[in-house]
Design a protein around this motif. Structure first.
Motif, PDB file in Angstrom:
ATOM      1  N   THR A  73      27.205  28.625  31.568  1.00  0.00           N
ATOM      2  CA  THR A  73      27.796  29.586  30.636  1.00  0.00           C
ATOM      3  C   THR A  73      27.419  31.024  30.968  1.00  0.00           C
ATOM      4  O   THR A  73      28.239  31.941  30.815  1.00  0.00           O
ATOM      5  CB  THR A  73      27.366  29.248  29.194  1.00  0.00           C
ATOM      6  N   LEU A 114      22.030  26.756  26.600  1.00  0.00           N
ATOM      7  CA  LEU A 114      22.598  27.918  27.288  1.00  0.00           C
ATOM      8  C   LEU A 114      21.864  28.211  28.585  1.00  0.00           C
ATOM      9  O   LEU A 114      22.486  28.448  29.627  1.00  0.00           O
ATOM     10  CB  LEU A 114      22.548  29.139  26.368  1.00  0.00           C
ATOM     11  N   TYR A 125      29.450  31.839  22.142  1.00  0.00           N
ATOM     12  CA  TYR A 125      28.355  30.874  22.098  1.00  0.00           C
ATOM     13  C   TYR A 125      27.029  31.552  22.444  1.00  0.00           C
ATOM     14  O   TYR A 125      26.015  31.384  21.762  1.00  0.00           O
ATOM     15  CB  TYR A 125      28.659  29.752  23.088  1.00  0.00           C
ATOM     16  N   ASN A 178      29.721  33.330  32.831  1.00  0.00           N
ATOM     17  CA  ASN A 178      30.987  33.739  32.233  1.00  0.00           C
ATOM     18  C   ASN A 178      30.842  34.863  31.208  1.00  0.00           C
ATOM     19  O   ASN A 178      31.783  35.156  30.474  1.00  0.00           O
ATOM     20  CB  ASN A 178      31.658  32.536  31.561  1.00  0.00           C
ATOM     21  N   ASN A 193      35.596  35.357  25.482  1.00  0.00           N
ATOM     22  CA  ASN A 193      35.844  33.924  25.612  1.00  0.00           C
ATOM     23  C   ASN A 193      34.860  33.147  24.734  1.00  0.00           C
ATOM     24  O   ASN A 193      33.962  33.739  24.103  1.00  0.00           O
ATOM     25  CB  ASN A 193      35.738  33.458  27.077  1.00  0.00           C
ATOM     26  N   LYS A 194      35.015  31.841  24.706  1.00  0.00           N
ATOM     27  CA  LYS A 194      34.151  30.988  23.884  1.00  0.00           C
ATOM     28  C   LYS A 194      32.713  31.018  24.379  1.00  0.00           C
ATOM     29  O   LYS A 194      31.772  30.969  23.580  1.00  0.00           O
ATOM     30  CB  LYS A 194      34.699  29.557  23.888  1.00  0.00           C
ATOM     31  N   ASP A 195      32.528  31.092  25.694  1.00  0.00           N
ATOM     32  CA  ASP A 195      31.176  31.144  26.252  1.00  0.00           C
ATOM     33  C   ASP A 195      30.414  32.354  25.729  1.00  0.00           C
ATOM     34  O   ASP A 195      29.230  32.267  25.390  1.00  0.00           O
ATOM     35  CB  ASP A 195      31.229  31.205  27.780  1.00  0.00           C
ATOM     36  N   GLU A 196      31.098  33.492  25.681  1.00  0.00           N
ATOM     37  CA  GLU A 196      30.441  34.714  25.223  1.00  0.00           C
ATOM     38  C   GLU A 196      30.076  34.620  23.738  1.00  0.00           C
ATOM     39  O   GLU A 196      29.008  35.079  23.324  1.00  0.00           O
ATOM     40  CB  GLU A 196      31.343  35.916  25.479  1.00  0.00           C
ATOM     41  N   SER A 204      22.815  25.931  31.580  1.00  0.00           N
ATOM     42  CA  SER A 204      24.237  25.686  31.798  1.00  0.00           C
ATOM     43  C   SER A 204      24.853  26.779  32.669  1.00  0.00           C
ATOM     44  O   SER A 204      24.190  27.746  33.051  1.00  0.00           O
ATOM     45  CB  SER A 204      24.976  25.634  30.458  1.00  0.00           C
ATOM     46  N   ASN A 243      31.851  21.764  23.408  1.00  0.00           N
ATOM     47  CA  ASN A 243      32.978  21.376  24.257  1.00  0.00           C
ATOM     48  C   ASN A 243      34.262  21.125  23.469  1.00  0.00           C
ATOM     49  O   ASN A 243      35.362  21.430  23.944  1.00  0.00           O
ATOM     50  CB  ASN A 243      32.619  20.136  25.076  1.00  0.00           C
TER      51      ASN A 243
END
Length: 210
Positions: free
Chosen positions: A120, A115, A61, A123, A56-59, A118, A32
């Motif tokens: 995530t 993961l 991660y 996204n 993006n950050k989700d990808e 969530s 986060n």
């Protein structure tokens, strides 16, 4: 080596450079609090370069999970391919494989457990989500085959092997999440391996026909 091959190799090298940097940043700051700018700085790249590889950050991660899933499949295939083991011994080998996978990269295992519980996944690009789904199905299928062998030989309870694999994976990821959370608030004391050992023993006992 042609120009195309060199470009593809350079692209993969840069992608791995970003993933390594992201792992460091996520480890230090948590998901986060981490930003794409933090990761770009760690990788010594511009933020714009990161978005050429990850939307993006989700990808980014989620991409960390691919390597550990691939390693998990290798370990599971080794267990399934060992014809010298009976079904009970294969379950013992399965448990050892899970310990081995955790030791291979504890942080990524914890990230992967987070993961799957969530938002995530919503996204991610279709391509990355497809990769994760395919590897997850393959790993669960490999676990199910271990249970199917014991069912076929009349050693294990006659339940659907995929359901047993789902339960086994849920137990593993649940213990990982719970114990990692406890270690944060309890002076970083980590009882994960001890707890997993007990969970595996109870699960293996429940598999056997009375």
């Amino acid at each position: 080596m042609g120009i195309r091959e060199r470009k593809e190799r350079e692209r993969e090298r840069r992608r791995q450079q970003i993933i390594v940097a992201a792992k460091r940043v996520f480890s230090e700051k948590g998901f986060n609090r981490s930003t794409m700018e933090d990761i770009a700085k760690e990788a010594e790249l511009s933020p714009g370069t990161l978005y050429l590889y990850f939307k993006n950050k989700d990808e980014l991660y989620a991409s960390l999970s691919l390597r550990i899933l691939q390693y998990l499949i290798i370990r599971l295939e080794h267990v399934n391919g060992n014809h010298d083991l009976n079904p009970v011994q294969k379950v013992d080998a399965l448990n050892e494989a899970m310990f081995d996978v955790y030791e291979f990269d504890p942080l990524i295992i914890i990230n992967m457990a987070h993961l799957q519980s969530s938002e995530t996944l919503k996204n991610l690009s279709d391509e990355l989500l497809g990769e994760i789904e395919a590897l997850s199905r393959k790993s669960l299928g490999a676990i199910a085959r271990i249970f199917q062998e014991g069912i076929d030989q009349g050693v294990f309870i006659d339940e659907h092997p995929i359901a047993l694999a789902d339960i086994f994976w849920s137990m593993f990821s649940g213990v990982v999440l719970w114990e990692s959370s406890k270690s944060i608030i309890n002076d970083n004391k980590n009882y994960l391996k001890e707890t997993l050992k007990i969970a595996f023993e109870i699960f293996a006992r429940g598999l056997k026909k009375v």
